[in-house]
Design a protein around this motif. Structure first.
Motif, PDB file in Angstrom:
ATOM      1  N   GLY A 244       0.770  -1.188  -0.112  1.00 26.95           N
ATOM      2  CA  GLY A 244       0.014  -0.039   0.086  1.00 26.95           C
ATOM      3  C   GLY A 244       0.963   1.240  -0.104  1.00 26.95           C
ATOM      4  N   MET A 245       1.645   1.417   0.826  1.00 20.67           N
ATOM      5  CA  MET A 245       2.712   2.407   0.927  1.00 20.67           C
ATOM      6  C   MET A 245       3.616   2.732  -0.248  1.00 20.67           C
ATOM      7  SD  MET A 245       3.470   3.030   4.928  1.00 20.67           S
ATOM      8  CE  MET A 245       1.920   3.113   6.050  1.00 20.67           C
ATOM      9  N   ASP A 246       4.186   1.644  -0.658  1.00 19.83           N
ATOM     10  CA  ASP A 246       4.995   1.601  -2.271  1.00 19.83           C
ATOM     11  C   ASP A 246       4.118   2.071  -3.194  1.00 19.83           C
ATOM     12  OD1 ASP A 246       7.742   0.692  -3.208  1.00 19.83           O
ATOM     13  OD2 ASP A 246       6.156  -0.535  -4.547  1.00 19.83           O
ATOM     14  N   ALA A 247       2.803   1.732  -3.073  1.00 18.96           N
ATOM     15  CA  ALA A 247       1.907   2.089  -4.288  1.00 18.96           C
ATOM     16  C   ALA A 247       1.795   3.365  -4.309  1.00 18.96           C
ATOM     17  CB  ALA A 247       0.834   1.196  -4.434  1.00 18.96           C
ATOM     18  N   PHE A 248       1.661   3.980  -3.226  1.00 21.68           N
ATOM     19  CA  PHE A 248       1.407   5.430  -2.902  1.00 21.68           C
ATOM     20  C   PHE A 248       2.841   6.240  -3.372  1.00 21.68           C
ATOM     21  CE2 PHE A 248       1.709   9.688  -0.992  1.00 21.68           C
ATOM     22  CZ  PHE A 248       0.660  10.258  -1.018  1.00 21.68           C
ATOM     23  N   VAL A 249       3.694   5.786  -2.992  1.00 21.54           N
ATOM     24  CA  VAL A 249       5.127   6.321  -3.307  1.00 21.54           C
ATOM     25  C   VAL A 249       5.324   6.544  -4.709  1.00 21.54           C
ATOM     26  CG1 VAL A 249       7.631   6.287  -2.667  1.00 21.54           C
ATOM     27  CG2 VAL A 249       5.906   6.136  -0.833  1.00 21.54           C
ATOM     28  N   ASN A 250       4.971   5.448  -5.265  1.00 22.69           N
ATOM     29  CA  ASN A 250       5.375   5.271  -6.755  1.00 22.69           C
ATOM     30  C   ASN A 250       4.199   5.401  -7.494  1.00 22.69           C
ATOM     31  OD1 ASN A 250       7.987   4.359  -6.701  1.00 22.69           O
ATOM     32  ND2 ASN A 250       7.173   2.927  -5.685  1.00 22.69           N
ATOM     33  N   LYS A 251       3.173   6.156  -7.216  1.00 17.90           N
ATOM     34  CA  LYS A 251       1.902   6.693  -7.732  1.00 17.90           C
ATOM     35  C   LYS A 251       1.211   5.750  -8.707  1.00 17.90           C
ATOM     36  CE  LYS A 251       4.102  11.424  -7.745  1.00 17.90           C
ATOM     37  NZ  LYS A 251       3.340  11.726  -6.343  1.00 17.90           N
ATOM     38  N   ARG A 252       1.114   4.212  -8.141  1.00 15.94           N
ATOM     39  CA  ARG A 252       0.124   3.489  -9.007  1.00 15.94           C
ATOM     40  C   ARG A 252      -0.592   2.919  -7.731  1.00 15.94           C
ATOM     41  NH1 ARG A 252       2.085  -1.522  -6.758  1.00 15.94           N
ATOM     42  NH2 ARG A 252       3.865  -1.508  -5.439  1.00 15.94           N
ATOM     43  N   LYS A 253      -1.773   1.952  -8.537  1.00 19.95           N
ATOM     44  CA  LYS A 253      -2.753   1.381  -7.497  1.00 19.95           C
ATOM     45  C   LYS A 253      -2.156   0.401  -6.997  1.00 19.95           C
ATOM     46  CE  LYS A 253      -7.568  -0.063  -8.467  1.00 19.95           C
ATOM     47  NZ  LYS A 253      -7.705  -0.739  -7.306  1.00 19.95           N
ATOM     48  N   ALA A 254      -2.441  -0.154  -5.834  1.00 22.39           N
ATOM     49  CA  ALA A 254      -2.120  -1.132  -4.739  1.00 22.39           C
ATOM     50  C   ALA A 254      -2.753  -2.278  -5.061  1.00 22.39           C
ATOM     51  CB  ALA A 254      -2.473  -0.665  -3.400  1.00 22.39           C
ATOM     52  N   ALA A 255      -2.019  -3.291  -5.218  1.00 20.13           N
ATOM     53  CA  ALA A 255      -2.621  -4.723  -5.575  1.00 20.13           C
ATOM     54  C   ALA A 255      -2.284  -5.279  -4.140  1.00 20.13           C
ATOM     55  CB  ALA A 255      -1.791  -5.397  -6.581  1.00 20.13           C
ATOM     56  N   PHE A 256      -3.356  -5.528  -3.257  1.00 21.71           N
ATOM     57  CA  PHE A 256      -3.147  -6.073  -1.935  1.00 21.71           C
ATOM     58  C   PHE A 256      -3.177  -7.638  -2.273  1.00 21.71           C
ATOM     59  CE2 PHE A 256      -4.981  -1.683  -0.813  1.00 21.71           C
ATOM     60  CZ  PHE A 256      -3.862  -1.326  -0.082  1.00 21.71           C
ATOM     61  N   LYS A 257      -2.517  -8.444  -1.472  1.00 25.53           N
ATOM     62  CA  LYS A 257      -2.477  -9.769  -1.430  1.00 25.53           C
ATOM     63  C   LYS A 257      -3.716 -10.533  -0.560  1.00 25.53           C
ATOM     64  CE  LYS A 257       0.737 -13.603  -0.371  1.00 25.53           C
ATOM     65  NZ  LYS A 257       1.803 -13.951   0.587  1.00 25.53           N
ATOM     66  N   HIS A 258      -4.008  -9.882   0.465  1.00 19.98           N
ATOM     67  CA  HIS A 258      -5.104 -10.414   1.388  1.00 19.98           C
ATOM     68  C   HIS A 258      -6.136  -9.612   0.977  1.00 19.98           C
ATOM     69  CE1 HIS A 258      -2.391 -12.862   3.712  1.00 19.98           C
ATOM     70  NE2 HIS A 258      -1.432 -11.995   3.528  1.00 19.98           N
ATOM     71  N   ARG A 259      -6.908 -10.223   0.060  1.00 20.48           N
ATOM     72  CA  ARG A 259      -8.328  -9.476  -0.296  1.00 20.48           C
ATOM     73  C   ARG A 259      -9.382 -10.548  -0.042  1.00 20.48           C
ATOM     74  NH1 ARG A 259      -6.995  -5.180  -4.716  1.00 20.48           N
ATOM     75  NH2 ARG A 259      -6.776  -6.852  -6.116  1.00 20.48           N
TER      76      ARG A 259
END
Ligand code: CO8
Length: 259
Positions: A244-259
């Motif tokens: 989640g935080m890496d996606a924010f920093v790199n301006k991309r949509k998060a792909a969460f593993k636990h959904r």
């Protein structure tokens, strides 16, 4: 399990939708209906594919309360010893995934209490909430005298419980009983939209968020803040926090593993 008094379906294979289905009795809640609702909620909670649940009723009634005809002849010994009426009502509280109430029409007595046991309520503009038990010579029996004051404060809760009057959707939103009011025809679209949004987040964070907000609702402030801090720290041990935080920093949509 085959259900008679509720309808059960999934939306986008992710949201469990439970529709109360005794339309002629305005979804009056009896033991069978509550047993079915409890079983269906537990099944969805245990289903890996499901991230969120929605409980709804008909346009005219979410639920007009416990079944008065079924209760009318009970005596104290029946309800106390046999745990009639109150049996199974708390199952919903043991569900760990979020449960949203989509309320249109009447949510009265046990119907209002059932809606309040859900994690939040989205109301159609025709919704009416009330605890009219006083008119029947009883008081709310499924948490109404406890959850209503927490939701809307003592003054309004006393007014509702002592006079038995109904509150319309606009007043319920002003008072904090419901999170959103939408036009009747948009109720399911809006509620399923919220449910699908929740399903897209990390389920670890979703479960922790629900547990933590419930601490605020059910306990004292310092215990609640400590509980929240522990869960907050624990989430830093998850891959989803990194994602989640890496996606924010790199301006991309998060792909969460636990959904
Ligand atoms: N129980 C049984 N039948 C009901 C209920 C109910 N709670 N509410 C409505 N019905 C039935 C009516 O008897 C009627 O049946 P029929 O057509 O066979 O006569 C049908 O539904 C349609 O109802 P109305 O004709 O009355 O419809 P209206 O549009 O005129 O009125 C109202 C709608 C205002 C909702 C009206 O039906 C009403 O006042 N209902 C009762 C509301 C009430 O008092 N609810 C509280 C019940 S007590 C309770 O919930 C205690 C909870 C304790 C929880 C314990 C568990 C833990």
């Amino acid at each position: 399990m085959a259900y008679e008094l509720i309808q059960v379906r999934t939306e986008a294979d992710k949201v469990g939708v439970l529709t109360l289905n005794r339309p002629k009795q305005l979804n009056a809640l009896n033991n069978q209906l509550m047993d079915e609702l409890g079983a269906a909620l537990k099944a969805f909670d245990a289903d890996e594919a499901i991230g969120c649940m929605v409980i709804t009723g008909s346009e005219k009634a979410f639920a007009a309360g416990a079944d008065i005809g079924a209760m009318a002849s009970y005596g104290f010994a029946d309800v106390y010893k046999g745990d009639y009426i109150t049996r199974n009502w708390e199952t919903i509280r043991s569900v760990r995934k979020p449960v949203i109430a989509a309320v249109s029409g009447f949510a009265l007595g046990g119907g209002c209490e059932l809606a309040m046991m859900c994690d939040f309520i989205i109301a159609a503009d025709n919704a009416k909430f009330g605890q009219p038990e006083i008119k029947l010579g009883i008081i709310p029996g499924a948490g109404g005298t406890q959850r209503l004051p927490r939701a809307i404060g003592k003054a309004k809760a006393m007014d509702m419980v002592l006079t038995g009057r109904m509150m319309d959707a606009a007043e319920a939103e002003r008072a904090g009983l419901v999170s959103r009011v939408v036009p009747l025809e948009k109720l399911m679209e809006e509620t399923l939209g919220a449910a699908l949004q929740i399903c897209d987040y990390s389920q670890l964070a979703v479960l922790a968020a629900k547990e933590s907000v419930n601490r605020a609702y059910e306990g004292g402030l310092s215990d609640g803040v400590m509980f929240e801090r522990r869960l907050f720290h624990a989430l830093f041990a998850t891959e989803d926090q990194k994602e989640g935080m890496d996606a924010f920093v790199n301006k991309r949509k998060a792909a969460f593993k636990h959904r």
